[in-house]
Write a protein that holds these residues in place. Structure first.
Motif, mmCIF file in Angstrom:
data_model
loop_
_atom_site.group_PDB
_atom_site.id
_atom_site.type_symbol
_atom_site.label_atom_id
_atom_site.label_comp_id
_atom_site.label_asym_id
_atom_site.label_seq_id
_atom_site.Cartn_x
_atom_site.Cartn_y
_atom_site.Cartn_z
ATOM 1 N N ALA B 375 0.790 -1.205 0.022
ATOM 2 C CA ALA B 375 0.021 -0.045 0.018
ATOM 3 C C ALA B 375 1.033 1.172 0.100
ATOM 4 O O ALA B 375 0.410 2.316 -0.744
ATOM 5 C CB ALA B 375 -1.024 -0.159 1.241
ATOM 6 N N GLU B 376 2.051 1.176 0.897
ATOM 7 C CA GLU B 376 2.634 2.122 0.914
ATOM 8 C C GLU B 376 3.555 2.742 -0.595
ATOM 9 O O GLU B 376 3.695 3.586 -0.971
ATOM 10 C CB GLU B 376 3.993 2.216 1.857
ATOM 11 N N ALA B 377 3.970 1.649 -1.170
ATOM 12 C CA ALA B 377 4.469 1.494 -2.426
ATOM 13 C C ALA B 377 3.375 2.204 -3.451
ATOM 14 O O ALA B 377 4.009 2.987 -4.211
ATOM 15 C CB ALA B 377 4.994 0.087 -2.838
ATOM 16 N N LEU B 378 2.178 1.727 -3.561
ATOM 17 C CA LEU B 378 1.284 2.280 -4.364
ATOM 18 C C LEU B 378 0.984 3.835 -4.119
ATOM 19 O O LEU B 378 0.881 4.486 -5.000
ATOM 20 C CB LEU B 378 -0.110 1.493 -4.453
ATOM 21 N N ALA B 379 1.041 4.325 -2.738
ATOM 22 C CA ALA B 379 1.108 5.559 -2.510
ATOM 23 C C ALA B 379 2.137 6.321 -3.025
ATOM 24 O O ALA B 379 1.839 7.369 -3.468
ATOM 25 C CB ALA B 379 1.115 5.644 -1.125
ATOM 26 N N GLU B 380 3.066 5.793 -3.099
ATOM 27 C CA GLU B 380 4.438 6.330 -3.630
ATOM 28 C C GLU B 380 4.297 6.897 -5.306
ATOM 29 O O GLU B 380 4.388 7.872 -5.560
ATOM 30 C CB GLU B 380 5.722 5.577 -3.570
ATOM 31 N N GLU B 394 14.308 4.050 -5.223
ATOM 32 C CA GLU B 394 14.347 2.422 -5.019
ATOM 33 C C GLU B 394 13.573 2.269 -3.640
ATOM 34 O O GLU B 394 13.804 2.696 -2.766
ATOM 35 C CB GLU B 394 16.094 2.136 -4.994
ATOM 36 N N LEU B 395 12.843 1.119 -3.697
ATOM 37 C CA LEU B 395 12.122 1.043 -2.525
ATOM 38 C C LEU B 395 12.241 -0.415 -2.406
ATOM 39 O O LEU B 395 12.320 -1.396 -3.055
ATOM 40 C CB LEU B 395 10.640 1.081 -3.171
ATOM 41 N N ALA B 396 12.140 -0.740 -1.308
ATOM 42 C CA ALA B 396 11.951 -2.347 -0.609
ATOM 43 C C ALA B 396 10.604 -2.630 -0.400
ATOM 44 O O ALA B 396 9.997 -1.925 0.651
ATOM 45 C CB ALA B 396 12.793 -2.397 0.481
ATOM 46 N N VAL B 397 9.913 -3.393 -0.797
ATOM 47 C CA VAL B 397 8.418 -3.708 -0.679
ATOM 48 C C VAL B 397 8.397 -4.972 -0.031
ATOM 49 O O VAL B 397 8.526 -5.995 -0.888
ATOM 50 C CB VAL B 397 7.674 -3.488 -1.898
ATOM 51 N N ILE B 487 10.669 -9.940 0.154
ATOM 52 C CA ILE B 487 10.688 -8.479 -0.091
ATOM 53 C C ILE B 487 11.442 -8.316 -1.427
ATOM 54 O O ILE B 487 12.534 -8.968 -1.589
ATOM 55 C CB ILE B 487 11.640 -7.920 1.006
ATOM 56 N N LEU B 488 10.869 -7.455 -2.277
ATOM 57 C CA LEU B 488 11.444 -6.946 -3.553
ATOM 58 C C LEU B 488 12.003 -5.821 -3.277
ATOM 59 O O LEU B 488 11.369 -4.793 -2.888
ATOM 60 C CB LEU B 488 10.240 -7.227 -4.611
ATOM 61 N N VAL B 489 12.958 -5.330 -4.046
ATOM 62 C CA VAL B 489 13.657 -4.146 -4.183
ATOM 63 C C VAL B 489 13.419 -3.639 -5.760
ATOM 64 O O VAL B 489 13.879 -4.399 -6.706
ATOM 65 C CB VAL B 489 15.145 -4.234 -3.481
ATOM 66 N N GLY B 490 12.867 -2.708 -6.022
ATOM 67 C CA GLY B 490 12.612 -2.148 -7.237
ATOM 68 C C GLY B 490 12.153 -0.648 -7.272
ATOM 69 O O GLY B 490 12.251 -0.033 -6.368
ATOM 70 N N HIS B 491 11.574 -0.303 -8.380
ATOM 71 C CA HIS B 491 11.330 1.158 -8.470
ATOM 72 C C HIS B 491 10.285 1.373 -9.645
ATOM 73 O O HIS B 491 10.173 0.534 -10.475
ATOM 74 C CB HIS B 491 12.390 1.892 -8.746
ATOM 75 N N PHE B 492 9.481 2.579 -9.419
ATOM 76 C CA PHE B 492 8.485 2.873 -10.370
ATOM 77 C C PHE B 492 9.407 3.754 -11.237
ATOM 78 O O PHE B 492 10.263 4.302 -10.913
ATOM 79 C CB PHE B 492 7.372 3.589 -9.803
ATOM 80 N N PHE B 493 8.844 4.463 -12.331
ATOM 81 C CA PHE B 493 9.478 5.470 -13.185
ATOM 82 C C PHE B 493 10.667 5.148 -13.509
ATOM 83 O O PHE B 493 11.777 5.678 -13.360
ATOM 84 C CB PHE B 493 9.529 6.715 -12.251
ATOM 85 N N ASP B 494 10.834 4.138 -14.111
ATOM 86 C CA ASP B 494 12.049 3.387 -14.922
ATOM 87 C C ASP B 494 12.626 4.325 -16.165
ATOM 88 O O ASP B 494 11.814 5.049 -16.731
ATOM 89 C CB ASP B 494 12.046 1.984 -15.267
ATOM 90 N N ALA B 495 13.914 4.510 -15.947
ATOM 91 C CA ALA B 495 14.273 5.632 -16.937
ATOM 92 C C ALA B 495 13.821 5.076 -18.424
ATOM 93 O O ALA B 495 13.815 6.047 -19.480
ATOM 94 C CB ALA B 495 16.065 5.642 -16.907
ATOM 95 N N SER B 496 13.737 3.786 -18.593
ATOM 96 C CA SER B 496 13.330 3.523 -19.991
ATOM 97 C C SER B 496 11.900 3.616 -20.478
ATOM 98 O O SER B 496 11.521 3.420 -21.485
ATOM 99 C CB SER B 496 13.799 1.815 -20.119
ATOM 100 N N ALA B 497 10.982 4.099 -19.382
ATOM 101 C CA ALA B 497 9.687 4.063 -19.620
ATOM 102 C C ALA B 497 9.369 5.289 -20.555
ATOM 103 O O ALA B 497 9.895 6.157 -20.405
ATOM 104 C CB ALA B 497 8.871 4.120 -18.207
ATOM 105 N N GLN B 505 4.859 1.371 -13.612
ATOM 106 C CA GLN B 505 4.983 -0.002 -13.365
ATOM 107 C C GLN B 505 6.107 -0.524 -12.116
ATOM 108 O O GLN B 505 7.072 0.299 -12.497
ATOM 109 C CB GLN B 505 5.159 -0.922 -14.698
ATOM 110 N N PHE B 506 6.080 -1.304 -11.519
ATOM 111 C CA PHE B 506 7.076 -1.689 -10.610
ATOM 112 C C PHE B 506 8.008 -2.575 -11.141
ATOM 113 O O PHE B 506 7.740 -3.802 -11.450
ATOM 114 C CB PHE B 506 6.406 -2.274 -9.274
ATOM 115 N N ILE B 507 9.254 -2.215 -11.382
ATOM 116 C CA ILE B 507 10.296 -2.764 -12.060
ATOM 117 C C ILE B 507 11.166 -3.402 -10.810
ATOM 118 O O ILE B 507 11.866 -2.624 -10.087
ATOM 119 C CB ILE B 507 11.067 -1.947 -12.689
ATOM 120 N N VAL B 508 10.989 -4.750 -10.932
ATOM 121 C CA VAL B 508 12.091 -5.498 -9.781
ATOM 122 C C VAL B 508 13.214 -5.491 -10.080
ATOM 123 O O VAL B 508 13.756 -5.757 -11.051
ATOM 124 C CB VAL B 508 11.304 -6.878 -9.698
ATOM 125 N N ASP B 509 14.227 -5.090 -8.948
ATOM 126 C CA ASP B 509 15.671 -5.231 -9.317
ATOM 127 C C ASP B 509 16.291 -6.151 -8.643
ATOM 128 O O ASP B 509 17.331 -6.968 -9.144
ATOM 129 C CB ASP B 509 16.275 -3.850 -8.857
#
Lengths: 218, 741
Positions: B375-380, B394-397, B487-497, B505-509
């Motif tokens: 939920a916090e990640a979606l809020a981001e 980078e987020l740890a979700v 726990i996945l580490v990843g990010h939204f707003f990937d530079a390739s978007a 989209q949540f890109i998993v790193d």
């Protein structure tokens, strides 16, 4: 060290103490001011800063003062909205929303001298909200796109290319290339680090290049 | 980018031609008039309220939903759960007439507290759900559908409304309507709830603050725009730090069955599971330790209606310690603490959660990142459009990862509620979830799993081919399937978007934790086996790019890079083994992942298709110092050095002034065609300069790579690059895109 014909800033031959602005040579400005750039390119500068006294009056509820601000800043707000949204009707909506929001929120602005940057940020947010509304609308619309650059030359190709970019990138590009705002000023307006602006602008320019290339190939 | 397809002047001209026009005539006057017509709220908001953030009860309903309005003469709409549906005026009349906390159903039009309000911290009564505080004090259930003018904690003359609170209720049905287009009126909502809430601990609802108990405490959201809303379920397991997070043993169905086995005619309104130490948020009288609930891992609070002797539905509130049917209580005014023990008998249920997911304790932090919920990640990602600063942080979700079985029907359910992006991925990716809670997003129909959208917050993790999960097989057959705590580490707003949709989209790193243990230290090899050890490669990359934590390492075939990185280099594409390191670095004060590439056994380092600088020259001049980093894309630079201050240039240099920040002088020393002397004047504000030789062997980009705000003092920069082949000064192209400020 440089030979004749190569403009040497005075600081090179006459070192000055740190934290002193280096005067630039007249014929070859070392780091031109924004308004100088704009004038050199034959376009008008963004305009003088809004008078803080006028902002203070508007903040206290003086609608005439606010109307003066609207008249003075409308072109800049509209131009930025248009560059972000690419559509005149949307730009009008966003501009109106920006000023209405500014009027509503003005009592919360603490520093009247920050009004212009504050208004720019409101404009960006208003454009973004308009874009979001438009994207929902487009679900039911058929988006007809004219052939890129068929009649408008570079400006048409640019518009078509921008249409493929995310709004964040359009925003940065518009602030930098349309409004001639330096990175530090964009960072100030958007309240993010200058380094972030720089890297995002770099990415945006790269994306725009790709889009321009794609438009050119169509 | 040495040579942009358009130079800056051309781009600026095009911008000016296309957009540099004034606003339409008369538009400024019209806008000023519009502002004049809107007015301002008479009650000035304090400055802190102006700060933007989203609030829990921010139910954005500026526009009405698309569903048709219910007809008032529809008999099915006259009653809700057996209660007559009252107007707001009728409800207020009941409030005035009786101090009884009697359950009623009210139909009105919801004017939520607007988003963007940040509430001040309230040091007192902060755990009292009954108290009307910011932001609830700005939300209204109105008699009529016309929107309010401005943010109001009191109503203007002529408007009738009450202020609803939703303690423990799932308000996502409101959130999902956010931003829907409509006719500009407020949405019609039917609520069940009561005034004069009995939950008044010390100093609550007392005489000095009678308004504190005037709020309408909702116990159910019955319908929105005539569409029925399911009974609320809230699984809120977030502990107050530093307590560990625990997972429930029971599911909501287990709890329902447990209660219905004893009281069959209960009509369930809502269920809440929350850590025992947070019980005071819902039941203040228990927050100080009464009944010992605060010491239990989790507790369920259930609201239900049951007809009394007259057939009138009465609210019954139960509290049951998770997994302990013998620790059950019911709200009772007869009890000093407001709850009395009840006997639920032998539970006809067996715990649904498996031992693997029961009471999972996620670490609060990993790799220096705070571990957040889905939920916090979606809020981001929801908040990000209003803040450039979030971007690809980078987020740890933490959550529960679930993939569909191979046999699952690849058909996404239609949903009238627009899901949060990126929930509409194509099948089968659209069926892979990172779930906030360990629910099972499928139904068994004739032995076949039919996927449905999760009830609780969830996102689709986008897992690239370089981050294959090595997880236990989740789906042996449908009956044994279960989500796995990860726990996945990843990010939204990937530079390739390239689009808003992709950006969200949540890109998993990396998969950094699962099955109770940290993970991710292993190297995933999908290309030819590497000859180098991971530690050696990490050190080599760190030497070029600086030290950073590597969250994931993969060795891939160069040819596969086109599916991983948007701008792979030819050198990488041709290699059989390419190392790809996900490096956690700080950028702009936030953690981000940047990818480094290097061919196994080679020396050059690439960052997302950009070659890392290989040579570094420290320049110390009279006015200060700076650093020049040289990047050599075609790999033809043999040496890079600074020219001593006393070394004259015997030839007249070619001076380039257009398209660069500072004039640049170029020359080939006499008789040395392989050497190129480059001179320009920087400042001590430019901490690092970048000199970039492009793949065409002729384009050189000279620009400040890192600049700080300061007053400038000039520094001469005079360097010589020695190439493995001739590079004539008169054919070199110089650019400096990207500078400014």
């Amino acid at each position: 060290m440089f030979r004749a014909g190569f403009a040497i800033p005075p600081s090179v031959t006459e070192p000055v103490s740190p934290r002193v602005t280096v005067p630039a040579a007249q014929d070859e400005p070392n780091r031109p001011e924004r308004h100088q750039l704009a004038e050199r390119r034959g376009r008008r500068p963004i305009g003088a800063a809004t008078d803080p006294a006028l902002v203070d009056r508007a903040r206290l509820g003086d609608l005439d003062a606010f109307e003066s601000i609207v008249r003075a800043r409308m072109d800049a707000v509209y131009r930025l909205s248009l560059a972000i949204l690419g559509d005149e009707a949307d730009a009008r909506d966003a501009s109106q929303e920006a000023f209405v929001a500014a009027w509503r929120e003005l009592p919360k602005l603490r520093d009247a001298s920050r009004f212009d940057a504050w208004l720019q940020r409101i404009t960006v947010n208003a454009a973004r909200m308009t874009m979001r509304a438009r994207s929902r609308r487009r679900v039911r619309e058929i988006h007809v796109r004219s052939p890129a650059g068929a009649a408008d030359g570079d400006s048409g190709v640019l518009a078509a290319a921008l249409d493929t970019l995310p709004i964040e990138q359009r925003t940065l590009l518009a602030m930098h290339y349309l409004d001639d705002r330096p990175i530090a000023e964009i960072a100030d307006i958007l309240e993010i680090p200058a380094g972030t602006v720089k890297s995002r602008l770099f990415t945006a320019r790269r994306a725009l290049d790709d889009a321009l290339r794609a438009e050119g190939e169509e | 980018m040495i040579e942009p397809i358009w130079d800056d002047d051309r781009l600026r001209r095009a911008y000016g031609d296309r957009f540099g026009r004034p606003a339409p005539a008369g538009f400024a006057a019209a806008v000023a008039e519009a502002a004049r017509g809107r007015g301002r709220s008479p009650s000035r908001m304090p400055a802190f309220v102006a700060l933007a953030t989203t609030i829990a009860i921010a139910i954005v309903l500026g526009a009405a939903a698309l569903a048709p309005r219910p007809r008032d003469n529809d008999p099915e709409r006259r009653f809700a759960h057996g209660l007559p549906v009252l107007t707001v005026s009728d409800a207020l009349a009941i409030r005035r007439a009786s101090p009884e906390a009697r359950e009623i159903a009210v139909k009105g039009f919801l004017s939520p507290a607007p988003p963007g309000i940040r509430c001040p911290f309230s040091g007192s009564h902060s755990l009292n759900p009954v108290r009307l505080e910011c932001p609830a004090v700005f939300g209204w259930l109105l008699e009529t559908p016309d929107p309010l003018d401005g943010i109001r904690s009191s109503l203007p003359p002529g408007r009738v409304g009450l202020q609803p609170l939703f303690p423990g209720l799932d308000t996502t049905p409101f959130v999902e309507l956010a931003g829907r287009e409509g006719d500009g009126t407020l949405p019609e909502v039917v609520l069940i709830g009561h005034f004069h809430d009995r939950r008044g601990g010390p100093n609550l609802c007392d005489v000095p603050e009678p308004e504190a108990c005037d709020g309408f405490v909702a116990t159910a959201i019955v319908s929105i725009q005539g569409q029925t809303v399911a009974a609320s379920t809230v699984i809120d397991l977030e502990p107050l730090t530093p307590a560990p997070r625990r997972e429930p043993v029971w599911t909501p169905d287990d709890v329902d069955r447990l209660l219905l086995a004893t009281i069959p005619d209960l009509d369930m309104l809502s269920r809440v599971a929350l850590p025992g130490h947070r019980i005071g948020e819902l039941e203040p009288a228990l927050g100080t330790g009464a009944l010992g609930v605060i010491d239990r891992p989790l507790a369920w609070v259930v609201n239900a209606l049951q007809p009394d002797g007259d057939g009138h539905p009465r609210l019954r509130t139960f509290l049951i310690v998770d997994g302990a049917p013998d620790e059950a209580y019911e709200a009772s005014n007869a009890s000093r603490v407001g709850f009395a023990a009840i006997n639920l008998g032998v539970p006809p249920v067996s715990p649904s959660a498996t031992p693997r997911n029961a009471h999972v304790s996620f670490p609060p932090e990993i790799h220096g990142l705070r571990v957040i919920s889905v939920a916090e990640a979606l809020a981001e990602v929801t908040a990000a459009p209003d803040s450039f600063g979030f971007a690809d942080t980078e987020l740890a979700v933490r959550g529960y990862y679930i993939v569909p079985p191979d046999s699952v029907a690849c058909q996404l359910p239609r949903d009238d509620i627009e899901p949060l992006p990126p929930a509409d991925r194509e099948c089968p990716e659209g069926l892979v979830w990172l779930l906030q809670d360990p629910e099972r997003p499928w139904d068994l129909v004739d032995g076949v799993a039919r996927w449905h959208r999760p009830i609780h917050p969830a996102l689709h993790p986008i897992v690239g081919p370089n981050v294959p999960f090595e997880l236990p097989r989740l789906f042996r057959d449908t009956s044994e399937a279960e989500p796995l705590a990860v726990i996945l580490v990843g990010h939204f707003f990937d530079a390739s978007a390239r689009t808003d949709r992709e950006a969200k989209q949540f890109i998993v790193d990396a998969l950094v934790w699962h099955s109770g243990e940290p993970s991710g230290d292993q190297t995933v090899v999908t290309g030819a086996p590497p000859t180098e050890e991971r530690a050696v490669v990490e050190a080599r990359v760190a030497a070029a790019l600086g030290r950073a934590r590597v969250t994931w390492a993969a060795v891939v075939d160069g040819g596969s890079l086109t599916g991983i990185d948007p701008s792979p280099n030819g050198e990488l594409l041709a290699a059989n083994s390419v190392w790809r390191l996900s490096r956690l670095v700080e950028e702009g004060g936030r953690p981000v992942v940047r990818y480094a590439y290097t061919v196994d056994g080679a020396s050059r380092i690439w960052e997302r298709g950009w070659l890392a600088p290989e040579r570094r020259i420290d320049i110390v001049g009279a006015g200060g110092s700076t650093v020049v980093e040289v990047t050599d894309v075609p790999d033809i630079i043999v040496e890079a050095r600074e020219v001593p201050p006393d070394e004259p240039d015997p030839v007249s240099p070619r001076v380039i002034t257009d398209g660069v920040i500072h004039p640049v002088a170029l020359s080939n020393p006499p008789g040395r065609a392989n050497e190129l002397r480059i001179r320009w004047t920087g400042t001590d504000c430019d901490e690092v300069w970048s000199v970039w030789l492009g793949a065409d062997r002729q384009s050189i980009e000279v620009k400040p790579a890192r600049t700080v705000e300061c007053q400038a003092v000039g520094i001469d920069i005079d360097i010589v690059l020695t190439f493995s082949e001739p590079v004539p000064a008169d054919t070199v192209l110089i650019g400096s895109f990207g500078a400014g400020g």
